[in-house]
Design a protein around this motif. Structure first.
Motif, PDB file in Angstrom:
ATOM      1  N   ALA A   1      14.970  -9.354   7.272  1.00  0.00           N
ATOM      2  CA  ALA A   1      14.574  -9.914   5.986  1.00  0.00           C
ATOM      3  C   ALA A   1      14.853  -8.875   4.906  1.00  0.00           C
ATOM      4  CB  ALA A   1      13.103 -10.294   5.992  1.00  0.00           C
ATOM      5  N   ILE A   2      15.176  -9.374   3.730  1.00  0.00           N
ATOM      6  CA  ILE A   2      15.443  -8.496   2.588  1.00  0.00           C
ATOM      7  C   ILE A   2      14.559  -8.962   1.419  1.00  0.00           C
ATOM      8  CG2 ILE A   2      17.193  -7.450   1.111  1.00  0.00           C
ATOM      9  CD1 ILE A   2      19.318  -8.368   3.076  1.00  0.00           C
ATOM     10  N   PRO A   3      13.233  -8.763   1.558  1.00  0.00           N
ATOM     11  CA  PRO A   3      12.355  -9.160   0.457  1.00  0.00           C
ATOM     12  C   PRO A   3      12.674  -8.326  -0.788  1.00  0.00           C
ATOM     13  CG  PRO A   3      11.110  -8.671   2.447  1.00  0.00           C
ATOM     14  CD  PRO A   3      12.501  -8.199   2.664  1.00  0.00           C
ATOM     15  N   HIS A   4      12.810  -9.004  -1.907  1.00  0.00           N
ATOM     16  CA  HIS A   4      13.106  -8.280  -3.144  1.00  0.00           C
ATOM     17  C   HIS A   4      12.417  -8.991  -4.302  1.00  0.00           C
ATOM     18  CE1 HIS A   4      16.314 -11.153  -2.277  1.00  0.00           C
ATOM     19  NE2 HIS A   4      16.447 -11.323  -3.579  1.00  0.00           N
ATOM     20  N   ILE A   5      12.316  -8.270  -5.386  1.00  0.00           N
ATOM     21  CA  ILE A   5      11.527  -8.747  -6.503  1.00  0.00           C
ATOM     22  C   ILE A   5      12.194  -8.341  -7.803  1.00  0.00           C
ATOM     23  CG2 ILE A   5      10.017  -6.718  -6.615  1.00  0.00           C
ATOM     24  CD1 ILE A   5       9.009 -10.415  -7.004  1.00  0.00           C
ATOM     25  N   ASP A   6      11.840  -9.016  -8.877  1.00  0.00           N
ATOM     26  CA  ASP A   6      12.374  -8.684 -10.188  1.00  0.00           C
ATOM     27  C   ASP A   6      12.010  -7.253 -10.580  1.00  0.00           C
ATOM     28  OD1 ASP A   6      13.410 -11.244 -10.474  1.00  0.00           O
ATOM     29  OD2 ASP A   6      11.570 -12.006 -11.405  1.00  0.00           O
ATOM     30  N   PRO A   7      12.875  -6.594 -11.314  1.00  0.00           N
ATOM     31  CA  PRO A   7      12.648  -5.196 -11.720  1.00  0.00           C
ATOM     32  C   PRO A   7      11.360  -4.967 -12.514  1.00  0.00           C
ATOM     33  CG  PRO A   7      14.928  -5.792 -12.073  1.00  0.00           C
ATOM     34  CD  PRO A   7      14.201  -7.058 -11.705  1.00  0.00           C
ATOM     35  N   ASP A   8      10.798  -6.022 -13.107  1.00  0.00           N
ATOM     36  CA  ASP A   8       9.554  -5.873 -13.882  1.00  0.00           C
ATOM     37  C   ASP A   8       8.419  -5.273 -13.060  1.00  0.00           C
ATOM     38  OD1 ASP A   8      11.156  -7.505 -15.418  1.00  0.00           O
ATOM     39  OD2 ASP A   8       9.753  -9.172 -15.519  1.00  0.00           O
ATOM     40  N   HIS A   9       8.472  -5.433 -11.742  1.00  0.00           N
ATOM     41  CA  HIS A   9       7.384  -4.994 -10.865  1.00  0.00           C
ATOM     42  C   HIS A   9       7.666  -3.642 -10.208  1.00  0.00           C
ATOM     43  CE1 HIS A   9       5.876  -9.046 -11.424  1.00  0.00           C
ATOM     44  NE2 HIS A   9       7.092  -9.482 -11.129  1.00  0.00           N
ATOM     45  N   VAL A  10       8.804  -3.050 -10.532  1.00  0.00           N
ATOM     46  CA  VAL A  10       9.237  -1.801  -9.897  1.00  0.00           C
ATOM     47  C   VAL A  10       9.144  -0.653 -10.901  1.00  0.00           C
ATOM     48  CG1 VAL A  10      11.171  -0.650  -8.746  1.00  0.00           C
ATOM     49  CG2 VAL A  10      10.773  -3.091  -8.360  1.00  0.00           C
TER      50      VAL A  10
ATOM     51  N   GLU B   1       0.830  -1.210   0.000  1.00  0.00           N
ATOM     52  CA  GLU B   1       0.000   0.000   0.000  1.00  0.00           C
ATOM     53  C   GLU B   1       0.859   1.252   0.000  1.00  0.00           C
ATOM     54  OE1 GLU B   1      -2.620  -0.530   3.355  1.00  0.00           O
ATOM     55  OE2 GLU B   1      -3.866  -1.981   2.261  1.00  0.00           O
ATOM     56  N   ARG B   2       1.904   1.251   0.809  1.00  0.00           N
ATOM     57  CA  ARG B   2       2.797   2.411   0.876  1.00  0.00           C
ATOM     58  C   ARG B   2       3.525   2.617  -0.455  1.00  0.00           C
ATOM     59  NH1 ARG B   2       5.841   5.607   4.565  1.00  0.00           N
ATOM     60  NH2 ARG B   2       6.812   7.126   3.189  1.00  0.00           N
ATOM     61  N   LEU B   3       4.057   1.542  -1.021  1.00  0.00           N
ATOM     62  CA  LEU B   3       4.808   1.656  -2.267  1.00  0.00           C
ATOM     63  C   LEU B   3       3.912   2.034  -3.446  1.00  0.00           C
ATOM     64  CD1 LEU B   3       7.297  -1.324  -1.874  1.00  0.00           C
ATOM     65  CD2 LEU B   3       7.789   1.120  -1.637  1.00  0.00           C
ATOM     66  N   ILE B   4       2.696   1.522  -3.475  1.00  0.00           N
ATOM     67  CA  ILE B   4       1.735   1.904  -4.524  1.00  0.00           C
ATOM     68  C   ILE B   4       1.392   3.382  -4.379  1.00  0.00           C
ATOM     69  CG2 ILE B   4      -0.681   1.642  -5.257  1.00  0.00           C
ATOM     70  CD1 ILE B   4       0.854  -0.694  -6.319  1.00  0.00           C
ATOM     71  N   ALA B   5       1.129   3.826  -3.149  1.00  0.00           N
ATOM     72  CA  ALA B   5       0.782   5.233  -2.905  1.00  0.00           C
ATOM     73  C   ALA B   5       1.911   6.170  -3.337  1.00  0.00           C
ATOM     74  CB  ALA B   5       0.448   5.449  -1.427  1.00  0.00           C
ATOM     75  N   ASP B   6       3.154   5.713  -3.193  1.00  0.00           N
ATOM     76  CA  ASP B   6       4.321   6.528  -3.579  1.00  0.00           C
ATOM     77  C   ASP B   6       4.730   6.292  -5.033  1.00  0.00           C
ATOM     78  OD1 ASP B   6       4.391   7.618  -1.063  1.00  0.00           O
ATOM     79  OD2 ASP B   6       6.138   6.498  -0.387  1.00  0.00           O
ATOM     80  N   ASN B   7       3.920   5.524  -5.777  1.00  0.00           N
ATOM     81  CA  ASN B   7       4.175   5.237  -7.194  1.00  0.00           C
ATOM     82  C   ASN B   7       5.556   4.624  -7.416  1.00  0.00           C
ATOM     83  OD1 ASN B   7       3.148   5.165  -9.836  1.00  0.00           O
ATOM     84  ND2 ASN B   7       4.355   6.964 -10.385  1.00  0.00           N
ATOM     85  N   MET B   8       5.920   3.707  -6.515  1.00  0.00           N
ATOM     86  CA  MET B   8       7.222   3.036  -6.596  1.00  0.00           C
ATOM     87  C   MET B   8       7.128   1.663  -7.265  1.00  0.00           C
ATOM     88  SD  MET B   8       9.523   5.036  -5.042  1.00  0.00           S
ATOM     89  CE  MET B   8      10.846   3.953  -4.613  1.00  0.00           C
ATOM     90  N   VAL B   9       5.960   1.016  -7.150  1.00  0.00           N
ATOM     91  CA  VAL B   9       5.802  -0.330  -7.700  1.00  0.00           C
ATOM     92  C   VAL B   9       4.502  -0.445  -8.490  1.00  0.00           C
ATOM     93  CG1 VAL B   9       7.165  -1.430  -5.867  1.00  0.00           C
ATOM     94  CG2 VAL B   9       4.677  -1.243  -5.625  1.00  0.00           C
ATOM     95  N   LYS B  10       4.461  -1.494  -9.302  1.00  0.00           N
ATOM     96  CA  LYS B  10       3.266  -1.782 -10.107  1.00  0.00           C
ATOM     97  C   LYS B  10       2.268  -2.602  -9.291  1.00  0.00           C
ATOM     98  CE  LYS B  10       6.055  -1.776 -14.281  1.00  0.00           C
ATOM     99  NZ  LYS B  10       6.612  -2.591 -15.372  1.00  0.00           N
ATOM    100  N   SER B  11       1.063  -2.724  -9.809  1.00  0.00           N
ATOM    101  CA  SER B  11       0.007  -3.472  -9.119  1.00  0.00           C
ATOM    102  C   SER B  11       0.348  -4.963  -8.984  1.00  0.00           C
ATOM    103  CB  SER B  11      -1.327  -3.305  -9.842  1.00  0.00           C
ATOM    104  OG  SER B  11      -1.221  -3.795 -11.164  1.00  0.00           O
ATOM    105  N   THR B  12       1.324  -5.431  -9.719  1.00  0.00           N
ATOM    106  CA  THR B  12       1.748  -6.841  -9.668  1.00  0.00           C
ATOM    107  C   THR B  12       2.690  -7.133  -8.498  1.00  0.00           C
ATOM    108  OG1 THR B  12       3.582  -6.327 -11.159  1.00  0.00           O
ATOM    109  CG2 THR B  12       1.536  -7.126 -12.166  1.00  0.00           C
ATOM    110  N   PHE B  13       3.153  -6.086  -7.819  1.00  0.00           N
ATOM    111  CA  PHE B  13       4.191  -6.228  -6.800  1.00  0.00           C
ATOM    112  C   PHE B  13       3.791  -7.187  -5.679  1.00  0.00           C
ATOM    113  CE2 PHE B  13       6.151  -4.935  -2.786  1.00  0.00           C
ATOM    114  CZ  PHE B  13       7.491  -5.019  -3.106  1.00  0.00           C
ATOM    115  N   LEU B  14       2.618  -7.004  -5.089  1.00  0.00           N
ATOM    116  CA  LEU B  14       2.230  -7.789  -3.920  1.00  0.00           C
ATOM    117  C   LEU B  14       2.227  -9.291  -4.214  1.00  0.00           C
ATOM    118  CD1 LEU B  14       1.291  -7.947  -0.989  1.00  0.00           C
ATOM    119  CD2 LEU B  14      -1.044  -7.574  -1.803  1.00  0.00           C
TER     120      LEU B  14
END
Length: 152
Positions: A60-69, A25-38
């Motif tokens: 923890a260091i949760p991370h994701i592929d750049p496609d979702h950022v 929710e925070r990252l979406i609100a700040d336009n940092m990630v796409k809707s696919t992130f969660l």
């Protein structure tokens, strides 16, 4: 490329799913990630756990592929309660985690360097205390090297 941003989020999650939802929710609100992130970060964590035990603390260091950022940066998530993450080196082992650091990279070439910089930072016990309890400016100072790993 946009300048990497630092976001410090104080959350009140009691489960990993709740933590992911609040971070999303925070990252979406700040336009940092796409809707696919969660969905993507949850699926990745299940397959490749990101909990690290440093002896004096687990993070923890949760991370994701750049496609979702959308925009590069780092989110430091300070949770008021511990949540369970599984250990990266032993997925059967559960770790109590109160601090999670979320690298957000848009260039896959930057991901390994950024993860290494985060791990090196946490190996210094004083860094953990600043990231968990420090003022935003102190956190920004501690993470300046990490953010530099994703700048061009």
């Amino acid at each position: 490329m946009p300048t990497p941003r630092l976001i410090v989020a104080d959350v009140t999650a009691t489960t990993q799913d709740d933590l992911y939802t609040q971070v999303n929710e925070r990252l979406i609100a700040d336009n940092m990630v796409k809707s696919t992130f969660l969905d993507a970060v949850s699926a990745r964590e299940e397959k490749f756990p990101t909990g690290l035990d440093f002896g004096y603390v687990s993070i923890a260091i949760p991370h994701i592929d750049p496609d979702h950022v959308i925009s590069p940066g780092v989110l430091v998530c300070r949770n008021s309660a511990s949540t369970i993450f599984h250990a990266m080196d032993d997925p059967e082992r559960s770790l109590d985690v109160q601090l999670s650091i979320w690298p957000l990279v848009t260039d896959p070439d930057n991901q390994v360097g950024m993860l290494g910089a985060v791990i090196a930072l946490i190996q210094d016990e004083s860094s953990y205390h600043i990231l968990l309890h420090g003022e935003d400016a102190q956190v920004a100072d501690k993470l300046s090297h990490v953010l530099a790993t994703i700048e061009n």
